[in-house]
Design an enzyme around this catalytic site. Structure first.
Site, PDB file in Angstrom:
ATOM      1  CB  ILE A 103      15.152  18.538 -17.970  1.00 49.08           C
ATOM      2  CG1 ILE A 103      14.363  19.161 -16.811  1.00 49.08           C
ATOM      3  CG2 ILE A 103      16.633  18.463 -17.683  1.00 49.08           C
ATOM      4  CD1 ILE A 103      14.390  18.352 -15.520  1.00 49.08           C
ATOM      5  CB  CYS A 104      15.743  23.189 -17.624  1.00 51.62           C
ATOM      6  SG  CYS A 104      15.789  24.835 -16.890  1.00 51.62           S
ATOM      7  CB  ALA A 105      17.362  25.982 -21.217  1.00 48.51           C
ATOM      8  N   GLY A 134      11.190  17.848 -19.648  1.00 47.82           N
ATOM      9  CA  GLY A 134      10.918  18.263 -18.283  1.00 47.82           C
ATOM     10  C   GLY A 134      10.996  19.777 -18.177  1.00 47.82           C
TER      11      GLY A 134
END
Length: 181
Positions: free
Chosen positions: A99-101, A147
């Site tokens: 998720i994210c980075a 995500g």
């Protein structure tokens, strides 16, 4: 077994929310610190991981989760043992979630080549080979779940529950925490 890797600088909500939802669904999940059990998050929260990365047996990992937070992502990216665990889980057919980075780690390992994925907005140029789905909170493509950001932590976590326990259990957990999206 479900394992979440925690490197110093991980994003709190991207780790705790999905982990909480998995535990509520009855999934056996553990956190593994990269450099010991004490890990400090991106906002200074000190947590004690359940175990250490070196104690994880790749063949027992059903799902490996990589939370975001630039510090945590940089820590995982700089840890050869963590990268090898990602490769091994993937090669044995286990699920990967980031998720994210953190999806950029999967991209750098070549695991998102030709796959739909999402990452933190503005990091798309680091998603080599991926078919980035901008503005989508969560994307599942085969055994890989990605995500977008901290704001999609609940959707991400519920998607993990659905992948492991089915849509009925995911709906039950969603209802139990009064999630309204």
């Amino acid at each position: 077994m479900v394992v979440m890797l925690l490197g110093s600088g991980f994003e709190e909500s991207e780790a705790v929310v999905p982990l909480d939802l998995l535990l509520r669904s009855g999934v056996e999940a553990v956190t593994a610190g990269l450099d010991g059990r004490q890990v400090v998050s991106s906002h200074g929260l000190s947590v004690t991981a359940d175990t250490e990365l070196r104690q994880i047996e790749p063949q027992k990992v059903e799902l490996l989760i990589l939370p975001g937070g630039l510090g945590g992502v940089n820590a995982i990216s700089a840890c050869p043992a963590a990268l090898e665990l990602v490769r091994q889980v993937h090669s044995q057919g286990g699920r990967l979630a980031a998720i994210c980075a953190a999806p950029t780690i999967l991209a750098k390992l070549g695991l998102l080549e030709g796959r739909q994925a999402v990452c933190y907005p503005g990091m798309e140029d680091q998603m080599e080979g991926a078919l980035v789905q901008k503005g989508t909170p969560v994307v599942t493509d085969g055994t890989i779940i990605t995500g977008e950001a901290a704001g999609s932590a609940f959707q991400f976590g519920l998607c993990l529950v659905e992948a492991l326990r089915g849509p009925e259990k995911a709906a039950e957990v969603k209802q139990s925490v009064h999630c309204h999206f």
